[in-house]
Design a protein around this motif. Structure first.
Motif, PDB file in Angstrom:
ATOM      1  N   LEU A  80      29.349  47.453  69.270  1.00 19.47           N
ATOM      2  CA  LEU A  80      28.882  46.241  68.093  1.00 19.47           C
ATOM      3  C   LEU A  80      30.574  46.415  67.659  1.00 19.47           C
ATOM      4  O   LEU A  80      29.906  45.724  67.176  1.00 19.47           O
ATOM      5  CB  LEU A  80      27.614  46.987  68.086  1.00 19.47           C
ATOM      6  N   LEU A  81      30.704  47.380  67.812  1.00 16.11           N
ATOM      7  CA  LEU A  81      31.962  47.936  66.592  1.00 16.11           C
ATOM      8  C   LEU A  81      33.017  46.824  66.906  1.00 16.11           C
ATOM      9  O   LEU A  81      33.992  46.238  66.212  1.00 16.11           O
ATOM     10  CB  LEU A  81      32.434  49.262  66.346  1.00 16.11           C
ATOM     11  N   ALA A  82      33.704  46.851  68.474  1.00 13.91           N
ATOM     12  CA  ALA A  82      34.256  46.196  69.001  1.00 13.91           C
ATOM     13  C   ALA A  82      34.394  44.162  68.787  1.00 13.91           C
ATOM     14  O   ALA A  82      35.065  44.070  68.449  1.00 13.91           O
ATOM     15  CB  ALA A  82      34.117  46.581  70.459  1.00 13.91           C
ATOM     16  N   SER A  83      32.451  44.060  68.550  1.00 13.60           N
ATOM     17  CA  SER A  83      33.189  43.092  69.005  1.00 13.60           C
ATOM     18  C   SER A  83      32.224  42.070  67.637  1.00 13.60           C
ATOM     19  O   SER A  83      32.068  40.854  67.761  1.00 13.60           O
ATOM     20  CB  SER A  83      31.002  42.793  69.884  1.00 13.60           C
ATOM     21  N   THR A  84      32.271  42.774  66.215  1.00 17.42           N
ATOM     22  CA  THR A  84      31.668  42.505  65.005  1.00 17.42           C
ATOM     23  C   THR A  84      33.280  42.172  63.888  1.00 17.42           C
ATOM     24  O   THR A  84      33.025  41.859  63.604  1.00 17.42           O
ATOM     25  CB  THR A  84      31.233  43.132  64.190  1.00 17.42           C
ATOM     26  N   GLY A  85      34.311  42.169  64.829  1.00 22.54           N
ATOM     27  CA  GLY A  85      35.810  41.788  64.718  1.00 22.54           C
ATOM     28  C   GLY A  85      35.985  43.293  63.785  1.00 22.54           C
ATOM     29  O   GLY A  85      37.089  42.738  62.518  1.00 22.54           O
TER      30      GLY A  85
END
Length: 393
Positions: free
Chosen positions: A332-337
């Motif tokens: 989620l950290l990687a996919s939320t910019g």
């Protein structure tokens, strides 16, 4: 002078009239008169050492200690088994806290006992060849990463022999083995996480929430004490980890960094402290009732008896474990910019390359958005508003 004889000793369970049965390790020792006498040492109760494998691990320190003189005077080891015994004596004593972590030592011992010694123990070190080791590794019914670990441990044995001047080459150096994953590890969607969380009991819900909102490994969560939680600054000091029944340092130096705590975690911790039974500052946040709060909770039982059955009950077919929550957080950290350096700091990765692997596993929708932005610029197309899981970008 007669050379000391190596002995393995014996292990058995002894009944007690008052109290639980105990595991006992027995060996022979030469007294001052030169005669051999039987000695024994109680390793722990059956509650502390729940099976024979636990008892064998507890006996390891005693076995190495009573054979120290035998190994030291043995000279160049004639077989790989003897070289391994010397390596264990020098590099893997459980009573030394410096050097390798206890869990790392246990992993080495497992690979030595289960794979390396049964296959290569009676070999002369000089007779071990690169191709033979490579073919043997291919035959092991293990995941690629596990084969790579076995290979690395065997290589360390030969390097140990070279350091001591007994060997002049390491045939494992040229062994080729792939550590590529057979399948990607599972992560949870936000919907799956919420449905699972709602069905879990309070303790397991809090464990999962902490792992999924801080990225802490389960051993680091279980290593927390109430005095490590700062409810004013919303931070937690990560000072230790609980693994394989022992408290030790965290995986890496960078892992021992404070982590921010979300408000929902702080509320959960405050509620848990009121009912946990061990609310003092020096108590473990997740203390074990079986050991009267003296040790942290053992993670396997709630995972297999509570977490995984409930996950199946709510319709999650993915392979679930405590580490799944950490992977979900990193995904989620990687996919939320977020900036890659920020993700590295939050995940407490020692290497930026580890963090980049997280970005390499970005979701398809994120890839589409990134592709669309690049094509818009390339073709002079008017940008469109894109979303990832409902969030405008």
């Amino acid at each position: 002078m007669k050379r000391p004889r190596y002995q393995f000793g014996s292990l058995y369970m002894e009944s007690r009239r008052n109290g639980p049965d105990v595991w006992v390790y027995r060996w022979r020792e030469t007294n001052q008169q030169g005669s051999r006498q039987l000695r024994k040492q109680i390793l722990g109760t059956v509650k502390e050492l729940r099976n024979q494998a636990d008892a064998f691990r507890a006996a390891e320190t005693f076995r190495l200690s009573i054979n120290r003189q035998a190994v030291e005077h043995a000279g160049p080891p004639p077989t790989l088994r003897k070289l391994i015994e010397h390596y264990r004596l020098k590099e893997l004593p459980m009573d030394h806290h410096e050097g390798k972590r206890r869990s790392t030592k246990m992993g080495y011992i497992s690979n030595l006992d289960n794979h390396i010694v049964p296959r290569w123990g009676d070999y002369l070190p000089s007779r071990v060849t690169t191709i033979e080791v490579e073919e043997w590794l291919k035959s092991l019914v293990l995941a690629p990463a596990s084969r790579a670990k076995v290979r690395n441990v065997l290589s360390m044995i030969f390097r140990h022999g070279m350091r001591w001047g007994w060997l002049d080459k390491n045939p494992v150096t040229m062994v080729r083995v792939s550590s590529k994953r057979l399948r990607r590890p599972d992560v949870l969607t936000a919907e799956e996480f919420r449905s699972l969380l709602e069905a879990l009991p309070q303790r397991e819900r809090l464990l999962g929430t902490i792992c999924a909102t801080t990225g802490l490994r389960i051993g680091e969560v279980l290593g927390l004490k109430w005095e490590d939680i700062n409810f004013t600054t919303h931070m937690a000091d990560v000072l230790r980890s609980y693994s394989d029944g022992a408290v030790g340092p965290c995986k890496t130096e960078i892992s021992e960094q404070p982590v921010p705590l979300d408000e929902i975690v702080l509320e959960g911790l405050q509620g848990w402290r009121q009912v946990s039974g061990y609310p003092e500052a020096s108590d473990w946040v997740f203390a074990s009732d079986h050991h009267f709060g003296k040790t942290p909770l053992w993670p396997d039982s709630p995972r297999t008896k509570i977490l995984q059955p409930i996950a199946r009950r709510v319709g999650i077919t993915k392979r679930i474990g405590w580490h799944t929550f950490r992977r979900t957080y990193s995904s989620l950290l990687a996919s939320t910019g977020n900036d890659v350096k920020v993700v590295q700091e939050l995940m407490r990765h020692s290497k930026i390359s580890t963090t980049m692997e997280v970005y390499a596993q970005a979701g398809m929708e994120q890839k589409r958005v990134a592709q669309r932005r690049a094509v818009d610029v390339l073709l002079g197309r008017k940008p469109r508003i894109a979303t990832i899981e409902g969030a405008e970008l």
